[in-house]
Design a protein around this motif. Structure first.
Motif, mmCIF file in Angstrom:
data_model
loop_
_atom_site.group_PDB
_atom_site.id
_atom_site.type_symbol
_atom_site.label_atom_id
_atom_site.label_comp_id
_atom_site.label_asym_id
_atom_site.label_seq_id
_atom_site.Cartn_x
_atom_site.Cartn_y
_atom_site.Cartn_z
ATOM 1 N N GLY A 110 -0.734 -3.016 7.261
ATOM 2 C CA GLY A 110 -0.658 -3.356 8.678
ATOM 3 C C GLY A 110 -1.281 -2.279 9.516
ATOM 4 N N ASP A 127 -7.031 12.415 7.545
ATOM 5 C CA ASP A 127 -5.982 11.407 7.656
ATOM 6 C C ASP A 127 -6.529 10.021 7.993
ATOM 7 O OD1 ASP A 127 -2.784 11.348 9.333
ATOM 8 O OD2 ASP A 127 -3.435 10.632 7.387
ATOM 9 N N VAL A 163 0.859 -1.192 0.000
ATOM 10 C CA VAL A 163 0.000 0.000 0.000
ATOM 11 C C VAL A 163 0.889 1.234 0.000
ATOM 12 C CG1 VAL A 163 -1.906 -1.142 1.190
ATOM 13 C CG2 VAL A 163 -0.144 0.000 2.512
ATOM 14 N N PHE A 179 0.171 11.493 14.267
ATOM 15 C CA PHE A 179 1.238 12.145 15.003
ATOM 16 C C PHE A 179 2.417 12.197 14.056
ATOM 17 C CE2 PHE A 179 0.683 7.758 16.386
ATOM 18 C CZ PHE A 179 1.837 7.188 15.929
ATOM 19 N N LEU A 180 3.262 13.159 14.269
ATOM 20 C CA LEU A 180 4.343 13.327 13.303
ATOM 21 C C LEU A 180 5.670 12.933 13.935
ATOM 22 C CD1 LEU A 180 3.029 16.532 11.539
ATOM 23 C CD2 LEU A 180 3.100 14.191 10.677
ATOM 24 N N ALA A 195 -6.174 7.329 5.242
ATOM 25 C CA ALA A 195 -4.764 7.021 4.995
ATOM 26 C C ALA A 195 -4.157 6.253 6.178
ATOM 27 C CB ALA A 195 -3.971 8.292 4.744
ATOM 28 N N ALA A 234 -5.646 4.446 8.278
ATOM 29 C CA ALA A 234 -6.202 3.105 8.388
ATOM 30 C C ALA A 234 -5.474 2.157 7.448
ATOM 31 C CB ALA A 234 -7.688 3.130 8.059
ATOM 32 N N ARG A 235 -4.779 2.718 6.493
ATOM 33 C CA ARG A 235 -4.151 1.890 5.482
ATOM 34 C C ARG A 235 -2.644 1.761 5.656
ATOM 35 N NH1 ARG A 235 -4.292 4.740 1.182
ATOM 36 N NH2 ARG A 235 -6.303 5.654 1.695
ATOM 37 N N ASP A 236 -1.997 2.791 6.164
ATOM 38 C CA ASP A 236 -0.536 2.784 6.067
ATOM 39 C C ASP A 236 0.137 2.003 7.179
ATOM 40 O OD1 ASP A 236 -0.506 4.336 8.300
ATOM 41 O OD2 ASP A 236 0.255 6.126 7.342
ATOM 42 N N GLY A 237 -0.653 1.562 8.121
ATOM 43 C CA GLY A 237 -0.102 0.647 9.088
ATOM 44 C C GLY A 237 0.705 1.297 10.187
ATOM 45 N N HIS A 238 0.888 2.575 10.125
ATOM 46 C CA HIS A 238 1.657 3.207 11.189
ATOM 47 C C HIS A 238 1.011 4.500 11.641
ATOM 48 C CE1 HIS A 238 4.889 0.327 11.113
ATOM 49 N NE2 HIS A 238 4.582 0.224 9.845
ATOM 50 N N PHE A 251 10.269 2.052 5.944
ATOM 51 C CA PHE A 251 10.733 1.419 7.179
ATOM 52 C C PHE A 251 11.735 0.300 6.873
ATOM 53 C CE2 PHE A 251 6.360 2.981 7.925
ATOM 54 C CZ PHE A 251 6.637 3.946 8.861
ATOM 55 N N ARG A 291 2.025 4.892 1.105
ATOM 56 C CA ARG A 291 1.906 5.732 2.296
ATOM 57 C C ARG A 291 1.539 7.156 1.898
ATOM 58 N NH1 ARG A 291 3.317 4.501 7.028
ATOM 59 N NH2 ARG A 291 3.913 6.641 7.514
ATOM 60 N N GLY A 292 0.523 7.684 2.588
ATOM 61 C CA GLY A 292 0.099 9.044 2.298
ATOM 62 C C GLY A 292 0.598 10.047 3.314
ATOM 63 N N THR A 293 1.293 9.556 4.345
ATOM 64 C CA THR A 293 1.686 10.446 5.435
ATOM 65 C C THR A 293 3.149 10.285 5.781
ATOM 66 O OG1 THR A 293 1.083 8.777 7.062
ATOM 67 C CG2 THR A 293 -0.616 10.373 6.476
ATOM 68 N N HIS A 294 3.640 11.233 6.507
ATOM 69 C CA HIS A 294 4.977 11.200 7.064
ATOM 70 C C HIS A 294 5.092 10.078 8.069
ATOM 71 C CE1 HIS A 294 8.703 12.857 8.776
ATOM 72 N NE2 HIS A 294 8.189 12.547 9.946
ATOM 73 N N ASP A 314 -3.495 2.832 -4.877
ATOM 74 C CA ASP A 314 -3.022 2.923 -3.501
ATOM 75 C C ASP A 314 -2.694 1.573 -2.887
ATOM 76 O OD1 ASP A 314 -5.105 5.713 -2.782
ATOM 77 O OD2 ASP A 314 -2.951 5.654 -3.141
ATOM 78 N N GLY A 350 -1.193 7.983 11.036
ATOM 79 C CA GLY A 350 -0.587 9.226 10.578
ATOM 80 C C GLY A 350 -0.870 10.448 11.415
#
Lengths: 263, 263
Positions: free
Chosen positions: A76, B15, A61, B28-29, B18, B20-24, A165, A63-66, A146, B26
């Motif tokens: 995950g 967010d 998938v 918090f930065l 996103a 829900a998908r990126d696994g980590h 990661f 990543r859309g964020t930092h 995505d 988003g």
DNA sequence: GGAATAGTGTCTTTTAGACATTATCAA
DNA sequence: TTGATAATGTCTAAAAGACACTATTCC
């Protein structure tokens, strides 16, 4: 006010020696003391492998964020309160990968917990290996751009890695686990929908082991391995002749093993 | 004021999908939000196996505190802030088991995270497998009654289990991993101090696999497996004749494998 | 001497691997 | 016809497994 600080587990008085030994710290009882343990998040990451057009693929998938925005990552997410690790993995497989948990094999790989693997905070990730047939996927809530499959070999050769990661390392270890498991279990059949031909099964082994197998010898080995496949008595036109159809066998551990050799 | 509450990860606005998908997650930065993840403690538990008098043994410590007070448990403890999982396991092996990390093989087994496995709070344990020779152990800070070796077979047959938490299950899976690894790696040699005889090595295999092996065939298989052992040219009086002495070979993965068969 | 162990040799069965052959169908 | 694939059969080499035999040392 932040109740969690990055301190070592707190110990006190008489209990110090015992708690240093018992592995689960003794200075809280039925309730927990949030200052007694370092702040950690636990996630699951899923390596979803399938074989498409004779090539081993993995679902990623975007990543859309930092951090690692725009990179590709293993699907995950958090292990939620009260949720077992296996249950979290099954949930993420369904929610993020769009694969019903019933149609895939899911097993824990290992955990990754390097302190700096996520720049935001301490994250321990429990990696899972999912093996699934090449289903038409109803991906819930994600458009094709995505979440999609990638050729594993291409990914592993790409410089620099497009993976976020330490997911490159997780992928590598997942692939090696899959390769190894094909030798002594019937897991290759989880990549296929029933019924299938011996040649279908051979193409799975070839895709995952990464080299061609001798068709005649492969056939003989598969059919002489008790419980790997079961004949259906039916045939399928393959374009070049008729191929016998089989179902998964009932044995999960193979004797003798189907050794990963040249032929 | 407790900053940690047992809520689900917090998501917000744009967010949400996103994250829900990126696994980590988003939301918090560079810093973390302690309310964004469920409170979890991460520990390591070590299954230290050794062979004593021809029997497979495991090192356990006695619990002095609630819960499971008086039960026996695998040595282990918290993963501290900034510490890698492997480093935590090596530290616990030294501190709790009294075994220098250099003299043992240590590898990650898998993680255990059933929500109720520890009644005090949510604890995810990363289990490690340690294989060590039967050294005279300088156990630091623990007297013999609080940390000692147990016969594995006796432990597994005991009803009810004297082991705390889910350590019975962890032990079972560790033993199976060890049995399997002896087949295709040279790890059996990590149970021995160098130099050793072929018969010494055979007794390791017999203890771990739990059945006798044919001495002549075992000898032929070991010596015909490249890189398993290397001859020293020396001999040792065994009481009945003289036995050739060997060192560990340089190959970690065996070809062909030493299959776990009856003979 | 008798018992136990180290080491060598030999034989049979099983499996891996290479290769030949036939049948079928598509282009 | 040519080429590709399914299925079967055959041969050789390697490995597993069973067993015989000698040498050595303790009891």
């Amino acid at each position: 006010v932040t109740g969690v600080t990055a301190t070592q587990p707190r110990r006190s008085g008489d209990d110090a020696r015992a708690s240093a030994r018992d592995g689960h710290e003794g200075d809280f009882l039925d309730a927990y003391d949030p200052r007694a343990f370092p702040p950690v998040a636990v996630t699951v990451d899923i390596v979803t492998l399938t074989v498409r057009q004779g090539r081993l693929n993995v679902l990623l998938v975007r990543r859309g964020t930092h951090p690692f925005r725009g990179y590709w990552a293993l699907p995950g997410g958090f292990v939620t309160a009260g949720e077992d690790l296996d249950a979290a993995a099954a949930r993420e497989l369904t929610e993020e990968a769009g694969i019903p948990a019933t149609s895939a094999h899911l097993e824990q790989l290992r955990s990754y917990g390097a302190p700096d693997r996520d720049p935001r905070m301490r994250v321990v990730s429990v990696a899972y290996l999912a093996l699934a047939p090449d289903l038409p996927r109803p991906v819930a809530g994600t458009d094709a751009d995505d979440a999609r499959f990638f050729d594993v070999e291409d990914l592993q050769e790409a410089q620099p890695s497009p993976l976020a990661f330490d997911h490159h390392q997780i992928l590598t270890e997942a692939v090696e686990r899959a390769r190894s498991k094909l030798e002594y279990t019937n897991l290759a059949t989880t990549f296929l929908e029933e019924p299938f031909t011996i040649a279908d099964l051979r193409r799975i082994y070839e895709a995952i082991w990464g080299h061609p197998l001798h068709p005649a010898n492969f056939r003989r080995k598969v059919l002489s391995t008790p419980g790997l496949v079961a004949p259906t008595g039916q045939e399928r036109a393959t374009g070049r002749g008729w191929a016998d159809l089989y179902r998964r066998g009932t044995t999960t551990t193979l004797h003798p093993a189907l050794l990963r050799t040249r032929n």
